[in-house]
Design a protein around this motif. Structure first.
Motif, PDB file in Angstrom:
ATOM      1  N   GLY A  81      41.654  46.029  51.831  1.00  0.00           N
ATOM      2  CA  GLY A  81      41.714  46.572  50.415  1.00  0.00           C
ATOM      3  C   GLY A  81      41.290  46.026  49.063  1.00  0.00           C
ATOM      4  N   GLN A  82      41.376  44.763  49.003  1.00  0.00           N
ATOM      5  CA  GLN A  82      40.701  43.941  47.997  1.00  0.00           C
ATOM      6  C   GLN A  82      39.152  43.330  48.381  1.00  0.00           C
ATOM      7  OE1 GLN A  82      42.099  42.329  45.096  1.00  0.00           O
ATOM      8  NE2 GLN A  82      43.516  43.467  45.316  1.00  0.00           N
ATOM      9  N   TRP A  83      39.516  43.521  49.836  1.00  0.00           N
ATOM     10  CA  TRP A  83      38.187  43.379  49.958  1.00  0.00           C
ATOM     11  C   TRP A  83      36.813  44.275  49.824  1.00  0.00           C
ATOM     12  CZ3 TRP A  83      34.747  46.233  53.233  1.00  0.00           C
ATOM     13  CH2 TRP A  83      33.185  45.473  53.632  1.00  0.00           C
ATOM     14  N   LEU A  84      37.357  46.205  50.393  1.00  0.00           N
ATOM     15  CA  LEU A  84      37.240  47.404  49.529  1.00  0.00           C
ATOM     16  C   LEU A  84      36.603  47.024  48.515  1.00  0.00           C
ATOM     17  CD1 LEU A  84      35.717  50.091  50.949  1.00  0.00           C
ATOM     18  CD2 LEU A  84      38.422  50.884  50.714  1.00  0.00           C
ATOM     19  N   LEU A  85      37.151  47.095  47.264  1.00  0.00           N
ATOM     20  CA  LEU A  85      37.589  46.855  46.101  1.00  0.00           C
ATOM     21  C   LEU A  85      36.375  45.835  45.745  1.00  0.00           C
ATOM     22  CD1 LEU A  85      38.041  47.322  42.957  1.00  0.00           C
ATOM     23  CD2 LEU A  85      40.067  45.963  43.408  1.00  0.00           C
ATOM     24  N   GLY A  86      36.140  44.855  46.405  1.00  0.00           N
ATOM     25  CA  GLY A  86      35.394  44.012  46.190  1.00  0.00           C
ATOM     26  C   GLY A  86      34.232  44.354  46.251  1.00  0.00           C
ATOM     27  N   GLN A  87      33.827  44.820  47.490  1.00  0.00           N
ATOM     28  CA  GLN A  87      32.484  45.356  47.400  1.00  0.00           C
ATOM     29  C   GLN A  87      32.651  46.287  46.329  1.00  0.00           C
ATOM     30  OE1 GLN A  87      30.491  43.762  50.349  1.00  0.00           O
ATOM     31  NE2 GLN A  87      32.394  42.879  50.044  1.00  0.00           N
ATOM     32  N   ARG A  88      32.946  47.442  46.010  1.00  0.00           N
ATOM     33  CA  ARG A  88      32.219  48.031  45.205  1.00  0.00           C
ATOM     34  C   ARG A  88      32.088  47.671  43.748  1.00  0.00           C
ATOM     35  NH1 ARG A  88      37.331  52.209  47.692  1.00  0.00           N
ATOM     36  NH2 ARG A  88      35.352  53.530  48.581  1.00  0.00           N
ATOM     37  N   VAL A  89      33.290  46.599  43.184  1.00  0.00           N
ATOM     38  CA  VAL A  89      32.721  46.043  42.317  1.00  0.00           C
ATOM     39  C   VAL A  89      30.959  45.359  41.879  1.00  0.00           C
ATOM     40  CG1 VAL A  89      33.347  44.305  40.444  1.00  0.00           C
ATOM     41  CG2 VAL A  89      34.860  45.829  41.615  1.00  0.00           C
ATOM     42  N   ARG A 147      35.272  51.064  34.521  1.00  0.00           N
ATOM     43  CA  ARG A 147      36.099  49.987  33.915  1.00  0.00           C
ATOM     44  C   ARG A 147      37.384  48.998  34.129  1.00  0.00           C
ATOM     45  NH1 ARG A 147      34.124  54.672  30.297  1.00  0.00           N
ATOM     46  NH2 ARG A 147      31.892  55.045  29.374  1.00  0.00           N
ATOM     47  N   ARG A 148      38.223  49.932  34.240  1.00  0.00           N
ATOM     48  CA  ARG A 148      39.484  49.342  34.264  1.00  0.00           C
ATOM     49  C   ARG A 148      38.694  48.054  35.029  1.00  0.00           C
ATOM     50  NH1 ARG A 148      43.838  49.971  37.661  1.00  0.00           N
ATOM     51  NH2 ARG A 148      43.108  51.916  38.571  1.00  0.00           N
ATOM     52  N   ARG A 149      38.454  48.425  36.775  1.00  0.00           N
ATOM     53  CA  ARG A 149      38.392  47.636  37.737  1.00  0.00           C
ATOM     54  C   ARG A 149      37.623  46.202  37.621  1.00  0.00           C
ATOM     55  NH1 ARG A 149      42.282  47.809  40.901  1.00  0.00           N
ATOM     56  NH2 ARG A 149      42.844  50.388  41.989  1.00  0.00           N
ATOM     57  N   PHE A 150      36.238  46.997  37.042  1.00  0.00           N
ATOM     58  CA  PHE A 150      34.976  45.773  36.426  1.00  0.00           C
ATOM     59  C   PHE A 150      35.695  44.427  35.624  1.00  0.00           C
ATOM     60  CE2 PHE A 150      30.432  44.591  34.956  1.00  0.00           C
ATOM     61  CZ  PHE A 150      30.185  44.795  36.187  1.00  0.00           C
ATOM     62  N   GLU A 168      32.998  36.380  53.916  1.00  0.00           N
ATOM     63  CA  GLU A 168      32.726  36.208  52.678  1.00  0.00           C
ATOM     64  C   GLU A 168      33.477  37.405  52.064  1.00  0.00           C
ATOM     65  OE1 GLU A 168      28.817  37.485  53.438  1.00  0.00           O
ATOM     66  OE2 GLU A 168      28.854  36.572  55.133  1.00  0.00           O
ATOM     67  N   PRO A 169      34.422  37.268  51.537  1.00  0.00           N
ATOM     68  CA  PRO A 169      35.478  38.271  50.751  1.00  0.00           C
ATOM     69  C   PRO A 169      35.315  38.346  49.675  1.00  0.00           C
ATOM     70  CG  PRO A 169      36.778  36.055  51.130  1.00  0.00           C
ATOM     71  CD  PRO A 169      35.714  35.691  51.478  1.00  0.00           C
ATOM     72  N   ALA A 170      35.290  39.652  48.299  1.00  0.00           N
ATOM     73  CA  ALA A 170      34.670  39.730  46.917  1.00  0.00           C
ATOM     74  C   ALA A 170      35.513  40.133  46.692  1.00  0.00           C
ATOM     75  CB  ALA A 170      33.210  40.142  47.084  1.00  0.00           C
ATOM     76  N   GLY A 171      35.455  39.809  45.270  1.00  0.00           N
ATOM     77  CA  GLY A 171      35.955  40.824  44.094  1.00  0.00           C
ATOM     78  C   GLY A 171      37.777  39.999  43.691  1.00  0.00           C
ATOM     79  N   ARG A 172      37.741  38.711  44.391  1.00  0.00           N
ATOM     80  CA  ARG A 172      40.062  38.118  43.895  1.00  0.00           C
ATOM     81  C   ARG A 172      39.828  37.425  43.085  1.00  0.00           C
ATOM     82  NH1 ARG A 172      40.948  35.892  48.733  1.00  0.00           N
ATOM     83  NH2 ARG A 172      42.590  36.034  48.340  1.00  0.00           N
ATOM     84  N   TYR A 173      38.366  36.538  42.818  1.00  0.00           N
ATOM     85  CA  TYR A 173      38.334  35.217  41.576  1.00  0.00           C
ATOM     86  C   TYR A 173      37.201  35.441  40.806  1.00  0.00           C
ATOM     87  CZ  TYR A 173      37.454  30.551  41.295  1.00  0.00           C
ATOM     88  OH  TYR A 173      37.418  29.097  40.838  1.00  0.00           O
ATOM     89  N   VAL A 174      38.056  35.312  39.246  1.00  0.00           N
ATOM     90  CA  VAL A 174      37.185  35.983  38.245  1.00  0.00           C
ATOM     91  C   VAL A 174      36.165  34.681  37.553  1.00  0.00           C
ATOM     92  CG1 VAL A 174      37.643  35.843  35.173  1.00  0.00           C
ATOM     93  CG2 VAL A 174      39.305  37.013  37.175  1.00  0.00           C
TER      94      VAL A 174
END
Length: 346
Positions: free
Chosen positions: A257-265, A295-298, A336-342
């Motif tokens: 789920g986190q990987w998929l969200l990261g790809q979308r962002v 907007r919230r996820r971004f 290469e995970p994404a979306g987990r690190y500000v």
């Protein structure tokens, strides 16, 4: 526009690879991109400087070069933990005080720690040296698992290849995802690896070749606008949800789920940079359903709003140009995970 000046601080014996991490990202002229960085090297004592591979390199600039740097890079330091000359530490502190970004690759973290720039902050270095760094500098919060940690003004990376990841991350922050992806593509590298990825994965038993997630990731990233769920990913892979989650943890260091969200962002970032599509349309293209959800996820992932991001990185492209697959340059593959690190830790 004034170019961003990057100065690498060298010390003998210098690792050529760690220096090359920064030089290739910041110092190479690419015909398809504007030249936005100037790159140079310096040392406490100019002249021939020994390397770890047996040859010497000529360094012409002394420490005064740091006084004109926008970013200072310390590309490793040998031997790690040895006392750093006071003149070097003071120049680093002075550069930081006037607003320069100070970056360490691998064992360069020991230099930043001696300068006091990591006190009370998270930092990392090569996993073989994290225990040594933590013991020598108890005031530093050493994270042994991540690829890099970026505080905005100070950043550290794990060993060797993670230095490239950090440098590309900094370019991504400076000039946007599309620009950084083009730099990565010219280096024949994946466009982005998040700092929170594990430095190395050591599953109890070797994974069979047919257990690679790469085909599934490529399939998913090409249809982000579809109703993709963890269950659908598992069905596509022919696995149970639990087995899929275990493989994601082993191979990517994150959850499906986190990987998929990261790809979308990340896809949304590219569309904001390269098209004039409204936020509602971008949300639909990347599978985030609505402008409110995007907007919230971004904001959670990037630390700003889509509108503010577009004002900084937008290219004023044709709103009908290409879909997500045409905008994203490369596929986020295994490891290469994404979306987990500000981008910046506050």
């Amino acid at each position: 526009m004034t170019r961003h000046r990057v100065v690498a601080l060298l010390n003998e014996p210098q690792s050529p690879f760690e220096l090359a991490c920064a030089a290739e990202v910041f110092g190479t002229v690419r015909p398809e991109l504007p030249v936005d960085y100037d790159f140079e090297v310096c040392a406490e004592q100019p002249g021939p400087l020994r390397t770890t591979t047996g040859y010497a390199m000529l360094v012409e600039a002394d420490l005064t070069a740091l006084r004109r740097a926008d970013t200072v890079v310390v590309p490793g330091w040998q031997p790690p933990g040895d006392p750093v000359p006071g003149t070097v530490l003071e120049e680093l502190r002075a550069a930081h005080r006037r607003g320069a970004r100070v970056v360490a690759i691998c064992t360069g973290a020991f230099v930043l720690a001696q300068a006091g720039l990591l006190d009370g902050r998270r930092a990392t270095t090569h996993w073989r040296r994290t225990a040594q760094l933590a013991a020598a500098f108890p005031q530093v919060q050493v994270d042994a698992d991540v690829l890099y940690v970026d505080h905005g003004d100070v950043a550290t990376s794990a060993g060797t290849g993670a230095g490239i990841d950090l440098c590309l991350h900094l370019v991504r922050h400076d000039h946007g995802a599309a620009y950084a992806a083009q730099v990565a593509r010219s280096m024949v590298l994946p466009p982005h690896r998040e700092g929170s990825q594990l430095q190395y994965a050591a599953p109890p038993t070797p994974a069979d070749a047919d257990e690679s997630l790469a085909p599934l990731l490529q399939w998913a990233v090409s249809r982000l606008d579809a109703d993709l769920t963890v269950a659908r990913l598992a069905e596509r892979a022919g696995l149970s949800n639990r087995t899929l989650a275990r493989r994601f943890a082993q191979q990517l260091g994150t959850s499906p789920g986190q990987w998929l969200l990261g790809q979308r962002v990340n896809a949304a970032r590219s569309l904001l940079e390269q098209t004039s599509l409204p936020v509602e349309a971008i949300a639909a293209r990347v599978g985030l359903s609505s402008a409110v959800n995007l907007r919230r996820r971004f904001r959670t992932a990037v630390g700003t709003t889509p509108g503010a991001y577009r004002r900084v990185f937008g290219r004023d492209q044709d709103p009908q140009a290409g879909g997500v697959a045409g905008v994203i340059d490369g596929v986020q593959g295994v490891g290469e995970p994404a979306g987990r690190y500000v981008t910046h830790i506050t």
